[in-house]
Structure formats: C-alpha cells, structure tokens
Design an enzyme around this catalytic site. Structure first.
Site, short mmCIF file in Angstrom:
data_model
loop_
_atom_site.label_atom_id
_atom_site.label_comp_id
_atom_site.label_asym_id
_atom_site.label_seq_id
_atom_site.Cartn_x
_atom_site.Cartn_y
_atom_site.Cartn_z
N PHE A 11 0.81 -1.23 0.09
CA PHE A 11 0.13 0.01 0.01
C PHE A 11 0.92 1.35 -0.01
CE2 PHE A 11 -2.24 2.82 3.26
CZ PHE A 11 -2.99 3.41 2.11
N ILE A 12 1.62 1.48 1.23
CA ILE A 12 2.34 2.60 1.06
C ILE A 12 3.67 2.67 0.28
CG2 ILE A 12 3.80 4.02 2.60
CD1 ILE A 12 1.85 2.82 5.20
N ASP A 66 13.34 -11.10 -1.43
CA ASP A 66 12.96 -11.12 0.18
C ASP A 66 14.11 -10.31 0.85
OD1 ASP A 66 12.53 -11.95 2.87
OD2 ASP A 66 11.16 -13.35 2.04
N GLN A 86 10.27 0.05 3.13
CA GLN A 86 8.75 -0.07 3.66
C GLN A 86 8.24 -1.42 4.00
OE1 GLN A 86 6.81 2.80 3.88
NE2 GLN A 86 9.12 3.49 3.69
N SER A 130 6.40 2.61 13.29
CA SER A 130 4.64 2.73 13.39
C SER A 130 4.47 3.40 15.02
CB SER A 130 4.35 1.37 13.39
OG SER A 130 3.18 1.05 13.98
N TYR A 154 4.24 -7.39 16.80
CA TYR A 154 4.35 -6.45 15.71
C TYR A 154 5.25 -5.18 15.98
CZ TYR A 154 3.42 -2.98 12.14
OH TYR A 154 3.59 -1.93 11.22
N ILE A 195 -11.18 1.42 8.23
CA ILE A 195 -11.80 2.24 7.15
C ILE A 195 -12.29 1.43 5.79
CG2 ILE A 195 -11.55 4.02 5.56
CD1 ILE A 195 -10.10 5.54 7.64
N ARG A 218 -7.95 7.02 17.22
CA ARG A 218 -7.05 7.12 16.26
C ARG A 218 -6.51 8.35 15.40
NH1 ARG A 218 -6.38 2.89 18.42
NH2 ARG A 218 -6.71 0.73 17.85
P1 NAD Z 1 1.45 -3.49 3.05
O1 NAD Z 1 1.56 -5.12 3.74
O2 NAD Z 1 0.59 -3.16 1.97
O3 NAD Z 1 3.26 -3.56 2.42
C1 NAD Z 1 4.24 -4.21 2.60
C2 NAD Z 1 4.92 -4.80 1.73
O4 NAD Z 1 6.03 -5.47 2.26
C3 NAD Z 1 3.88 -5.97 0.97
O5 NAD Z 1 3.78 -5.77 -0.49
C4 NAD Z 1 4.78 -7.17 1.05
O6 NAD Z 1 4.59 -8.07 0.02
C5 NAD Z 1 6.13 -6.71 1.37
N1 NAD Z 1 6.69 -7.82 2.23
C6 NAD Z 1 6.66 -8.45 3.43
N2 NAD Z 1 7.57 -9.17 3.72
C7 NAD Z 1 8.54 -9.00 2.95
C8 NAD Z 1 9.83 -9.59 2.75
N3 NAD Z 1 10.17 -10.67 3.59
N4 NAD Z 1 10.68 -9.07 1.68
C9 NAD Z 1 10.10 -8.29 1.11
N5 NAD Z 1 8.94 -7.80 0.78
C10 NAD Z 1 8.08 -8.02 1.71
O7 NAD Z 1 1.76 -2.71 4.25
P2 NAD Z 1 1.50 -0.99 4.30
O8 NAD Z 1 0.50 -0.74 5.09
O9 NAD Z 1 2.04 -0.52 2.97
O10 NAD Z 1 2.96 -0.76 5.33
C11 NAD Z 1 4.13 -0.21 4.93
C12 NAD Z 1 5.25 -0.15 6.09
O11 NAD Z 1 4.34 0.86 6.87
C13 NAD Z 1 5.26 -1.31 6.87
O12 NAD Z 1 6.63 -1.37 7.09
C14 NAD Z 1 4.41 -1.07 8.03
O13 NAD Z 1 4.78 -1.83 9.19
C15 NAD Z 1 4.57 0.30 8.41
N6 NAD Z 1 3.29 0.95 8.74
C16 NAD Z 1 1.96 0.84 8.19
C17 NAD Z 1 0.93 1.55 8.81
C18 NAD Z 1 -0.63 1.41 8.24
O14 NAD Z 1 -1.44 1.98 8.75
N7 NAD Z 1 -0.72 0.82 6.83
C19 NAD Z 1 0.86 2.03 9.91
C20 NAD Z 1 2.21 1.99 10.67
C21 NAD Z 1 3.32 1.50 10.02
#
Ligand code: NAD
Length: 327
Positions: A11-12, A66, A86, A130, A154, A195, A218
C-alpha cells in the site's frame, strides 16, 4: 536519483514508488509478494507505478525477492542513492499468532538493509516505523520522547528495527530516519483495515463492525501526507538520526468514524460491536511538532476529507477492490 523501495508492491510503498517515478527518479522495488492479503492489489500497485514510469522520465524495475536475502539486498543497495524501507510483515493481531516471523522479516530484514547501506554508503536510509511502538499511553498526544512499551509482537519488532536504524546512525554515521506512521488510509489501502471494512460493509447495506466499545481513538493519516513526508527527506538531512511521528491533526474515536461512514452510506443500520483484541492499541494520537519543524510536514486532509476521497475512489474501483475486501 536511484531509489530502492522495499515493500514497494504494498500500500504505502506502492504509492511512494509511483510518486518517485512520476517525479522522474529511477526506482527499483524489492517485494516478495507476501500473501498476507490478496496479491491482485499488489499487482495493481506494480502496474500503476510501471505505467507512471512509461508516461514520464522516471524508470521502474520490479524485483520479486525477500529482504531476508542478504546477498540480494546488498546487490540492490549498491546501486541506490536512497533506500526507502517499507517492507514488513504488517498486522498487529496476526503477530500474536506468529511472532518469530515478525522478528525475521521486520528485524533481520531491516538489519540486512542497514548492513548493506553502511557498507556501500548511501545518501539516506528512511524506514517505516509505527505508532505501535508506543503501546501503553502515559500521556497523549505521543511525543517521540514518550516511553515505548509495545503491546504486540508487531510493535516490538518495529521498535527493534528502528532502534537498530538509530544505532547505525550513531555508530556508523549512517544517515537514517525512522517515520512512525499512524494508521494510514486511502486509495488501494490494505483490504483488512477498519476504514476499508466500514466503507465496504456500508456500501452493501450492512452495519460496520466495531471491535470493543469503539471509544478507542486513532489518528487516521491520509496516504498523500505519508508520501509527502517521505519525499521531503530527499532534500534535507535535518532529521538524520531521528524518529518522527507522521500523523494527522484530528484524532477521532473509532465509533464516531463508523457512525459517520454509516450515516453517509447506510443510514438505517445500527453499529455491530464485537470483542476487542488485546494486541490492539487503545489510543494512538500523534504530536507532529517535530515533523513540522524538521520537514515542514503539514497534514493536508482532515479525516472527513480523506474518507470522502476514499469513498469516491472505492466507488470508481468497486468492481475489483470490493471482492478483495470481502474475501
Ligand atoms: P503492506 O503489507 O501493504 O506492504 C508491505 C509490503 O512488504 C507488501 O507488499 C509485502 O509483500 C512486502 N513484504 C513483506 N514481507 C517481505 C519480505 N520478507 N521481503 C520483501 N517484501 C516483503 O503494508 P503497508 O500498510 O503498505 O505498510 C508499509 C510499512 O508501513 C510497513 O513497514 C508497516 O509496518 C508500516 N506501517 C503501516 C501502517 C499502516 O497503517 N498501513 C501504520 C504504521 C506503520
């Protein structure tokens, strides 16, 4: 600039990669396409960034791999000016079932990147942390100096990862910044988040499901604001060696948000309450003074504006996205 975005199919990372290529940068995405949620969204994210590259001056390469693969990580970091990390095993509740996986991906994976960044010398390492690192609130809103007592594996894994990044910044003089995101939402968001679930259920005439009594609060943060905060780090070293909250300015009770979405989309429905999960944070509320001062960060969307944009996007993309949310 050559920019490595780990987790760039997510996503991000997907939004970040798209913006970087739109801005003319050369982007390599490393993502293992983890099946934590439906891969169709991740493929969609890859396609969007690739199309943005084809339409402009930037370039885009997707590598399925990975972050736990140290050799691959080193090879990719060698060609990068900036690393935006990310990739993570996301999700608070599932981390209770499988803490070790969270440690391997979120901590060991981050260490692989930090080692490679230290050894090759890059401009800056920026990592996604996070609000989950705070855990138990002693005072709100959270300043970055607030004690960190994560209440989920987490949160513990994200804290360990950002502590390593800060330690590498001190010991090896690596330019490293950790951004503590607060519940990010917007188009193409993970289908398993509050959401997307509220909107999807209301669009189908069903009541939103709220976990606990809904008085949890939140800072829902719009995706564009998170992308802007990351992009500003291309141009400044002011935040090197620091953690920064990236949140919003209008903290809201989950119950209130569910009611507002219900009132708009399914007015006749009563909310449904189910049991709260212990690993879920009770309150998250960010003090964003540090990001304002160091990055000029300013959230552009109130929760009402952001939800309105998300609902519009959902309606336009209902065909493919809804089936993923409702799986
Ligand atoms: P997401 O799950 O959509 O994206 C994470 C991506 O990492 C995925 O595409 C997944 O395939 C990839 N991934 C997972 N394990 C992996 C590995 N071993 N090697 C390579 N790629 C791998 O999550 P997101 O919501 O986009 O979050 C992105 C970052 O932001 C993360 O680090 C998450 O902890 C952090 N974060 C997100 C939120 C939120 O509200 N979405 C809030 C706080 C922190």
């Amino acid at each position: 600039m050559h920019i490595l975005v780990t987790g760039g199919a997510g996503f991000i990372g997907g939004h970040l990669a798209e913006q970087f290529v739109t801005d003319g940068h050369d982007v390599v995405v490393l993502d293992n396409l983890d099946p934590f949620y439906d891969l169709d969204i991740k493929r969609h994210n890859i396609d969007i960034a690739r199309e943005a590259a084809e339409a402009g001056d930037g370039s885009y390469e997707f590598i399925e791999g990975d972050v736990r693969d140290a050799d691959l990580v080193t090879e990719l970091v060698t060609d990068a000016d900036y690393v935006y990390h990310q990739a993570a095993q996301a999700g608070v509740r599932p981390s209770v079932e499988d803490p070790r996986k969270y440690d391997e991906v979120n901590v060991d994976g981050t260490l692989n990147l930090l080692d490679a960044c230290r050894d090759t010398g890059i401009e800056r390492f920026v990592m996604a942390s996070s609000s989950s690192v705070y855990g138990i609130p002693r005072s709100l809103p959270y300043e970055e100096t607030h004690p960190t007592t994560p209440v989920s594996p987490y949160g513990a894994s994200k804290l360990a990862a950002e502590r390593y990044a800060m330690a590498y910044s001190q010991v090896y003089d690596l330019s490293a910044v950790a951004l503590r995101y607060f519940t990010v939402y917007g188009p193409r968001m993970r289908p398993n988040m509050a959401i997307s679930n509220f909107v999807s259920r209301c669009m189908n005439g069903e009541p939103p499901i709220v976990y606990g009594d809904g008085t949890q609060t939140r800072d829902f943060t719009y995706i564009d604001d998170v992308v802007d905060a990351n992009i500003s780090l291309l141009d400044t070293d002011a935040a090197d060696g620091q953690v920064l909250n990236i949140g919003s300015t209008d903290n809201i009770e989950i119950r209130t948000l569910a009611e507002e979405i219900r009132d708009q989309l399914a007015p006749e429905r009563e909310l449904v309450y189910e049991e709260r999960h212990d690993a879920d944070a009770e309150h998250t509320h960010s003090d964003i003074t540090r990001a304002r001062e160091l990055l000029g960060y300013e959230p552009s969307h109130t929760i009402r504006e952001g939800v309105e944009e998300f609902v519009g996007w959902y309606q336009d993309n209902r065909g493919w996205y809804e089936s993923l949310v409702r799986k």
